[in-house]
Design an enzyme around this catalytic site. Structure first.
Site, mmCIF file in Angstrom:
data_model
loop_
_atom_site.group_PDB
_atom_site.id
_atom_site.type_symbol
_atom_site.label_atom_id
_atom_site.label_comp_id
_atom_site.label_asym_id
_atom_site.label_seq_id
_atom_site.Cartn_x
_atom_site.Cartn_y
_atom_site.Cartn_z
ATOM 1 N N HIS A 37 0.857 -1.203 0.000
ATOM 2 C CA HIS A 37 0.000 0.000 0.000
ATOM 3 C C HIS A 37 0.881 1.237 0.000
ATOM 4 O O HIS A 37 1.255 1.757 1.049
ATOM 5 C CB HIS A 37 -0.926 -0.009 1.231
ATOM 6 C CG HIS A 37 -1.960 1.083 1.203
ATOM 7 N ND1 HIS A 37 -3.308 0.837 1.357
ATOM 8 C CD2 HIS A 37 -1.852 2.423 1.037
ATOM 9 C CE1 HIS A 37 -3.977 1.975 1.289
ATOM 10 N NE2 HIS A 37 -3.110 2.964 1.104
ATOM 11 N N HIS A 39 1.472 4.877 -2.517
ATOM 12 C CA HIS A 39 0.957 5.647 -3.652
ATOM 13 C C HIS A 39 2.096 6.227 -4.480
ATOM 14 O O HIS A 39 3.128 6.624 -3.957
ATOM 15 C CB HIS A 39 0.037 6.762 -3.149
ATOM 16 C CG HIS A 39 -1.213 6.251 -2.497
ATOM 17 N ND1 HIS A 39 -2.399 6.125 -3.181
ATOM 18 C CD2 HIS A 39 -1.448 5.810 -1.239
ATOM 19 C CE1 HIS A 39 -3.322 5.629 -2.356
ATOM 20 N NE2 HIS A 39 -2.767 5.429 -1.170
ATOM 21 N N ARG A 92 3.961 16.250 -15.671
ATOM 22 C CA ARG A 92 3.301 16.849 -16.837
ATOM 23 C C ARG A 92 3.504 16.075 -18.129
ATOM 24 O O ARG A 92 2.743 16.259 -19.078
ATOM 25 C CB ARG A 92 3.823 18.278 -17.047
ATOM 26 C CG ARG A 92 3.571 19.173 -15.854
ATOM 27 C CD ARG A 92 4.116 20.560 -16.091
ATOM 28 N NE ARG A 92 4.085 21.354 -14.878
ATOM 29 C CZ ARG A 92 4.576 22.577 -14.792
ATOM 30 N NH1 ARG A 92 5.126 23.152 -15.841
ATOM 31 N NH2 ARG A 92 4.521 23.229 -13.636
ATOM 32 N N GLY A 193 -9.221 8.333 -1.909
ATOM 33 C CA GLY A 193 -9.902 9.608 -1.669
ATOM 34 C C GLY A 193 -10.783 9.538 -0.437
ATOM 35 O O GLY A 193 -10.757 8.562 0.307
ATOM 36 N N GLU A 223 -10.883 3.866 6.882
ATOM 37 C CA GLU A 223 -9.764 4.698 7.338
ATOM 38 C C GLU A 223 -10.303 5.867 8.167
ATOM 39 O O GLU A 223 -9.767 6.177 9.225
ATOM 40 C CB GLU A 223 -8.971 5.215 6.121
ATOM 41 C CG GLU A 223 -7.782 6.115 6.476
ATOM 42 C CD GLU A 223 -7.107 6.725 5.241
ATOM 43 O OE1 GLU A 223 -7.677 6.615 4.143
ATOM 44 O OE2 GLU A 223 -6.031 7.325 5.397
ATOM 45 N N ASP A 301 2.037 3.980 2.681
ATOM 46 C CA ASP A 301 1.034 4.926 2.167
ATOM 47 C C ASP A 301 1.642 6.062 1.323
ATOM 48 O O ASP A 301 1.799 5.895 0.133
ATOM 49 C CB ASP A 301 0.169 5.459 3.308
ATOM 50 C CG ASP A 301 -1.249 5.820 2.854
ATOM 51 O OD1 ASP A 301 -1.603 5.531 1.705
ATOM 52 O OD2 ASP A 301 -2.017 6.379 3.668
HETATM 53 ZN ZN LIG Z 1 -3.630 4.976 0.719
#
Ligand SMILES: [Zn+2]
Length: 363
Positions: A37, A39, A92, A193, A223, A301
């Site tokens: 987990h 990101h 970008r 999110g 969470e 995370d």
């Molecule tokens: Zn997460």
């Protein structure tokens, strides 16, 4: 990125766990690990951000790594979001995507991470105009280079940014299931999110399509909301692992269900404190999870954003669960077990963990 959070939390008072004995930290540093987990953009360390900022001098993000440490010191959650979005703004071009991905793999390899399922939000990039096929090529190119050069295997989880609504769900599902686009390294489908005001059941049709296309279901749940969100993730989204699942501790029946069905929790202790999902580390429910027999995995995370890394999360877990070297090796084994690697890949990393641990204890 974490879920919706209350406004005024200071995000800098957790950091490296000072309570873990020095020898145990050295053991952790060399322990072969799997990370389930973490990101993509949230893994951009000051070193990586400074490289990206140098490519885009019009950005307000500093290029000096020293100044970036200050830049990454958050005063409150709104500031965290502001900084996070300024890093998103540095991604970008496909070359930025490749650089970020490859350098994240380097940071993982330095922590002896052999296998990582990296959560990527392709919608954030395609919405910003990055060509979708070029995006897929960039992550795949980075994945192959990282495996060849660092020995770290990367796999992808494409996640729906829940706050962006069903349009983002549709787009993410399309990118994850279209045979012409779907990258070889994609193994799972997620949902991130905010949870408050973003009910999980509405995403069922998208998860159904992803699962039908062979992807595994790994939504964030529980969470920042109660155990009913975890039940929703299990029932409606057919979750095979739960991102965080922190509030599961409030529901004995849920804990028993998770344990019985071997649904692993992706626990990220420092993140939970930084986002105020949990008040203090000592109050973290990780002990209740292990007591109930739930398969607990330790993860990081958005590590640089929360001033942590995977090794530090293992050190935190060692303290909270009172683990010695064998206990830590078991914890590392849990992540391998709960991963979406094939049986041979799991056996290889588990053997490596065993050999490392035996060697350490014999010396
Ligand atoms: Zn997460």
């Amino acid at each position: 990125m974490p879920g919706a959070l209350p406004g005024e939390a200071p995000l800098t008072d957790h950091l490296v766990d000072p309570h873990t004995p020095r020898g145990l930290n050295a053991f952790i540093a060399g322990l072969p690990k799997a990370e389930l987990h973490v990101h993509h953009v949230g893994s951009a360390s000051p070193r990586i951000v400074s490289e990206l900022a140098a490519r885009h001098p019009d950005s307000k993000v500093p290029t000096d790594p020293g100044a970036l440490v200050d830049y990454f010191t958050f005063t409150d959650f709104a500031h965290f979001i502001e900084v996070y979005l300024s890093v998103v703004d540095l991604i970008r071009t496909p070359e930025d995507v490749r650089l970020l991905t490859y350098e994240v793999a380097r940071d993982l390899a330095r922590q002896q991470v052999r296998y990582a399922e990296l959560t990527i939000t392709p919608f954030s990039s395609t919405r910003r105009g990055i060509d979708e096929a070029a995006f897929m090529d960039a992550i795949e190119d980075a994945r192959k280079a990282a495996e060849a050069e660092f020995g770290t295997m990367l796999r992808w989880c494409f996640d729906i940014p829940g706050e962006a609504g069903l349009e983002a769900a549709e787009e993410t599902t399309r990118l994850a299931t279209d045979d012409r686009l779907r990258p070889e390294g994609l193994v799972s489908f997620g949902l991130g999110g905010p949870e408050v005001g973003v009910p999980r059941p509405q995403f069922k049709p998208y998860f159904d399509r992803a699962i039908a296309a062979g992807l595994r279901s790994v939504p964030h749940a529980g969470e920042t909301t109660g155990p009913e969100t975890v039940w929703d993730a299990l029932t409606h989204l057919r979750a095979e692992r739960i991102g965080h699942g922190t509030s599961s501790a409030q529901d004995e029946k849920l804990l028993a269900h998770l344990a019985e069905h071997r649904v692993a929790l992706e626990v990220c202790p420092t993140s939970n404190i930084a986002t105020r999902a949990v008040r203090t580390l000592d109050e973290h429910p990780i002990k209740e999870f292990t007591r109930a027999g739930v398969l607990v995995t330790i993860n990081s995370d958005d590590p640089p954003m929360f001033g942590t890394d995977l090794n530090n999360e293992y050190a935190v877990a060692a303290r909270l669960l009172d683990l010695d070297e064998r206990g830590l090796a078991d914890l590392a084994g849990n992540a391998v077990e709960a991963s979406f690697l094939d049986a041979a890949g799991k056996a290889r990393i588990k053997d490596e963990i065993d050999a490392y641990t035996s060697g350490w204890l014999a010396s």
